[in-house]
Design an enzyme around this catalytic site. Structure first.
Site, PDB file in Angstrom:
ATOM      1  N   HIS A 146       5.194  -7.190   4.256  1.00 11.34           N
ATOM      2  CA  HIS A 146       6.062  -6.913   3.112  1.00 11.34           C
ATOM      3  C   HIS A 146       6.832  -8.153   2.687  1.00 11.34           C
ATOM      4  CE1 HIS A 146       7.196  -2.688   1.710  1.00 11.34           C
ATOM      5  NE2 HIS A 146       7.035  -3.496   0.691  1.00 11.34           N
ATOM      6  N   CYS A 152     -12.503  -5.271  -4.249  1.00 11.07           N
ATOM      7  CA  CYS A 152     -11.102  -4.874  -4.134  1.00 11.07           C
ATOM      8  C   CYS A 152     -10.501  -5.270  -2.778  1.00 11.07           C
ATOM      9  CB  CYS A 152     -10.924  -3.391  -4.394  1.00 11.07           C
ATOM     10  SG  CYS A 152     -11.815  -2.351  -3.248  1.00 11.07           S
TER      11      CYS A 152
END
Ligand code: PEP
Ligand code: MG
Length: 566
Positions: A188, A491
């Protein structure tokens, strides 16, 4: 003693350069070695509850002042501090007689272990939980809060690891750059740094120790978040070089907007990877052509029971609305292996990554897929988005047919498969004759082609998409697309690399989906090259004997400005 000029290499996760004084983040307080065992559980519970509440309030207060992008993370971490299950866990430890800080630490560790078992995205939430732990212990021990010191001048932040909560509250005017010892490209902290536009490098060995000595002598530091370079006590020559790189990057990105095109106008759709409705909101604000991967399993993980059709419809509707008329490629539930589901537990498996995961799980628990498809169809009806659905981990024709029949019967007209298993790449033309499109998941395709666990950091060299065997797998998938006239996208993480994006385009990939913050650099890279150059690069990379040679062969053909986009 003068601090030595030193160049350290890590992994660049947010491009851009920085130069300035150093600010080292205070270490977490740790367990109090002298604390007594708990005898009065009630009193101890009150102290802990009070500490957790103080942490939650503190985080929410910071959220109010934080840049908009950081607010949801601070709020999510505050929510963790108020989590009832977490508090219950701590009380359990207190009842066992553990002292206050030991009880907090042990209970949170148990939570972290649970998240780690879930793997991937969930495992990265561990940092948020440790942040709650360290703050709560600091309150209980009455010592300064761990974290970033108040910045009096623009500085480079150095830490062993940086909690997302800390990254989210950084003021990009004061935080010139970030260099951390731990972390990973999908943590993150890395994602946030990129979103805030703060150059960042992770996994820089011993950076904290070097920075502490450098800081003591008021020495400066420089970093390049693109190439992953950190320089202690940089020379004027280093500083000038970085400044020049920075100007060149800005110039190279300056005109980067609009649809993805090579220099000669060959289209490559540039799309965002998302996992939640909040991600969709953020991603839709970027200059992207839609989403190429919506990882829906994040709605299911950590739950005792499956979300109802109504609940799912609500979330999917919100996600589709965010993208207006743009495309949203939804991947149906990809559970099992590193993402187990409590309500679809098929029992222990010796090799879960090779077990009943992805479509294999939903073939056993058909009800889960039926509900999901019903919800997707309803959300599609309610919105204008160009909705496409695809199944994960497809390996055989029967699986593709089963999924396509179900999705079409549910009213979804654009149906695809992910190509993540070598069998699917090898048989791409057969599988594509059944469905409308395919999207290559390079993360898993690399794992299964090389028989190397993607969760195991030491195997990174084998998992490198530059490995000629992996590139050849991608080529096979693209050939299946050409043979059937169906489109094939990518992806996995490889799609966000400005250099690999060229090779993938040359191999025949028609869309690239990535973290939205990476789109500008990939777009700029594409615009610097003709399709024929990309094809030449792909041919050279395929012919190379090693991953290193493949990369070198491509670098020899690349426009010189691409190095400013990395
Ligand atoms: C992949 O495997 O490349 C992919 C995109 O799926 P995930 O990373 O979610 O497994
Ligand atoms: Mg995958």
């Amino acid at each position: 003693m003068t601090v030595q000029h030193r160049v350290l290499l890590g992994i660049g996760v947010s491009a851009g350069t920085a130069y300035g004084p150093i600010a080292v983040v205070s270490p977490p307080p740790g367990i109090d070695p002298d604390e007594p065992a708990t005898t009065d559980v009630e009193a101890a519970t009150e102290i802990v509850s009070d500490a957790l509440e103080q942490v939650a309030v503190m985080l929410l207060d910071r959220a109010e002042r934080a840049p908009e992008k950081g607010q949801p993370i601070l709020q999510a971490t505050a929510k963790m501090a108020r989590d009832r299950g977490l508090k219950k866990g701590i009380v359990k430890e207190l009842k066992r007689g553990s002292g206050l800080t030991r009880a907090i630490s042990d209970a949170i560790q148990k939570y972290v272990d649970m998240f780690t078992q879930l793997g991937g995205y969930m495992a990265e939430r561990a940092t948020d939980l440790y942040d709650v732990r360290d703050r709560a212990i600091a309150v209980v021990r009455n010592v300064p809060m761990p974290g970033i010191p108040e910045l009096k001048e623009p500085s480079i932040i150095v830490a062993r690891d940086l909690a997302p909560v800390e990254t989210a509250t950084l003021d990009p005017k004061l935080a010139l750059g970030i260099a951390i010892e731990e972390g990973g490209p999908t943590s993150h902290t890395a994602i946030l740094a990129a979103q805030l536009g703060i150059p960042a490098v992770v996994r820089v060995g011993n950076i904290v120790d070097y920075a502490i000595s450098a800081q003591a002598e008021a020495t400066t530091m420089a970093l390049d978040g693109g190439v992953g370079e950190v320089i202690i006590a940089p020379t004027q020559g280093d500083v000038d070089l970085l400044a020049e790189r920075s100007q060149r990057r800005e110039a190279a990105l300056a005109g980067s907007h609009g649809v993805g095109l090579t220099r000669d106008g060959h289209k490559v759709a540039l799309l965002a990877n998302i996992g939640t409705a909040d991600d969709a909101e953020r991603a839709a604000a970027y200059d992207v052509e839609g989403s190429g991967l919506f990882r829906t399993e994040f709605l299911f993980l950590g739950r005792e029971s499956a979300p109802s059709v109504e609940e799912q419809t609500k979330v999917y509707t919100k996600v589709f609305q965010e993208f207006g008329r743009r495309r949203v490629t939804v991947r149906t539930l990809d559970a099992g292996a590193d993402k187990p589901l409590k309500f679809a537990d098929l029992g222990e498996e010796e090799n879960p990554a090779l077990g009943r995961r992805g479509i294999r799980l939903t073939r056993i628990r058909e009800d889960l897929l039926d509900d999901q498809l019903a919800a997707l169809a309803a959300a599609q009806q309610a919105t204008a988005a160009d909705v496409r659905v695809m199944a994960p981990m497809v390996a055989t024709m029967e699986e593709a047919q089963w999924f396509a029949d179900k999705a079409r019967a549910a009213g979804l007209s654009s149906v695809g498969i992910m190509i993540e298993v070598p069998a699917a790449a090898i048989n791409a033309s057969t599988l594509l004759s059944i469905v409308d499109f395919a999207s290559i998941g390079t993360n898993d395709l690399a794992q299964y082609t090389m028989a190397a666990d993607r969760m195991q950091g030491e195997l990174a060299g084998l998992l490198d998409v530059w490995q000629p065997a992996i590139l050849r797998m991608i080529k096979l998938a693209c050939q299946g697309g050409t043979a059937t006239g169906k489109y094939v996208g990518v992806c996995g993480e490889a799609g966000g690399d400005p250099l690999l994006a060229l090779v993938l385009t040359g191999l025949g990939v028609q869309s690239l989906s990535m973290a939205p913050s990476k789109v500008d650099a990939v777009r700029a890279s594409l615009r610097l090259h003709d399709l024929s150059t990309c094809q030449q690069m792909a041919a050279f990379a395929l012919d190379a004997l090693t991953a290193k040679d493949a990369r070198a062969a491509v670098e020899a053909l690349v426009h010189p400005d691409v190095k400013y986009l990395m």
